[in-house]
Design an enzyme around this catalytic site. Structure first.
Site, PDB file in Angstrom:
ATOM      1  N   CYS A 186       0.872  -1.176   0.000  1.00 39.03           N
ATOM      2  CA  CYS A 186       0.000   0.000   0.000  1.00 39.03           C
ATOM      3  C   CYS A 186       0.907   1.224   0.000  1.00 39.03           C
ATOM      4  CB  CYS A 186      -0.943  -0.017   1.202  1.00 39.03           C
ATOM      5  SG  CYS A 186      -0.085  -0.045   2.798  1.00 39.03           S
ATOM      6  N   THR A 187       0.371   2.376   0.311  1.00 40.43           N
ATOM      7  CA  THR A 187       1.154   3.609   0.218  1.00 40.43           C
ATOM      8  C   THR A 187       2.288   3.651   1.240  1.00 40.43           C
ATOM      9  OG1 THR A 187      -0.834   4.757  -0.504  1.00 40.43           O
ATOM     10  CG2 THR A 187       1.027   6.125   0.181  1.00 40.43           C
TER      11      THR A 187
END
EC number: 1.14.-.-
Length: 299
Positions: A186-187
């Site tokens: 994810c980020t």
């Protein structure tokens, strides 16, 4: 003036968040910081920005103030720089979860999910398998509009609109994961850590999270095996593999990500509309953000 942007999270059992909230808010306001800090029984998630002196003072506070009982003594921060303040105000919020999955809160004291660091992952992707010769599958745990801005090559993308949909799509697609090494990403790490814990809990084997998420991967090894940029939940909109803001902007009206070429369209009116939401247009849509999404809502 250069602004320092800090992001950090930790899954850790917290019992005193109601007491902490006003004290943390007061300290941040005194330092002149802006951003969002989420506190929940399962941990902390924060995105803040300000001058170097203020961010350094906050890091010292969160790591060493007796109020926190040492729970954040070694809390790692991800740092980037910008030419302006990306946040409009300072918020400290109490939440049921620091990232919403709508499953029972994880139990941090039971241990975190296994992780793989950026350099090891790059080596796996370079050679086409992990150290046990299993094929590596990259699993994007972000929302569809984020994936459209950029993702790892050949990553699994189940086009979810919100993270709470993740458990259902994993159950429906377990066959994609069998016999492989799964690396959730994810980020910044928070969603892929929770995703990896969930998959482990439901019996999926050989699951890892990407340590520090896409942004840490960019910092350590650049954009190898990755195409595009990385959406971020602040007014920078997206960062490239050099961690520099791109020309992408977020539409004021519909929150779609509007890349530079779409900003040349007559359907793009700054502060009003874009090709994704222009009245009466049925042309190429932009990369739409979740309705009502706020900057600094998740990583």
């Amino acid at each position: 003036m250069t602004t320092v942007n800090l992001a950090a999270y930790r899954f850790v059992s917290l019992d005193s968040i109601e007491q902490w909230r006003p004290l943390v808010a007061a300290r941040c306001n005194t330092l002149g910081l802006r951003g969002t800090i989420l506190l929940a029984p399962e941990g902390i998630n924060l995105f803040i920005a300000g001058p170097r002196e203020a961010t350094d003072a906050f890091v010292d506070y969160i790591r060493h103030d007796p109020l926190f009982e040492g729970k954040f003594a070694d809390l790692p921060f991800k740092e980037s720089l910008s030419d302006s303040q990306p946040f409009r105000r300072m918020l400290v919020r109490l939440k049921r979860e620091i990232i919403t999955m709508k499953k029972p809160a994880i139990k941090p004291e039971l241990g975190r999910a296994p992780s793989v660091d950026a350099r090891t992952l790059k080596a796996w992707l370079d050679q086409g398998h992990d150290d046990a010769s299993r094929p590596v599958v990259m699993l994007d745990t972000r929302n569809a509009f984020e994936v459209d801005v950029g993702t790892f090559d050949r990553a699994l993308d189940y086009r979810i609109d919100k993270f709470s949909e993740f458990p259902a799509v994993i159950e429906a697609n377990r066959a994609d994961l069998e016999g492989k090494t799964i690396v959730s990403f994810c980020t910044g790490g928070i969603r892929c850590e929770k995703a990896a814990i969930h998959m482990k809990d439901v019996g999926i084997e050989n699951v890892y999270q990407l340590e520090g998420g896409i942004l840490k991967y960019f910092e350590e090894v650049g954009g190898a095996h990755y195409h595009g940029d990385c959406f971020v939940f602040d007014y920078r909109t997206a960062l490239n593999p050099q961690l520099a803001p791109t020309a992408d902007v977020t539409c004021f009206a519909c929150r779609a990500v509007v890349p530079a070429d779409a900003q040349q369209s007559p359907l793009y009116v700054p502060g009003k509309c874009c090709p994704a939401c222009h009245p009466g247009d049925s042309g190429t849509p932009g990369r739409r953000a979740e309705p009502g999404a706020e900057p600094a809502r998740a990583v």
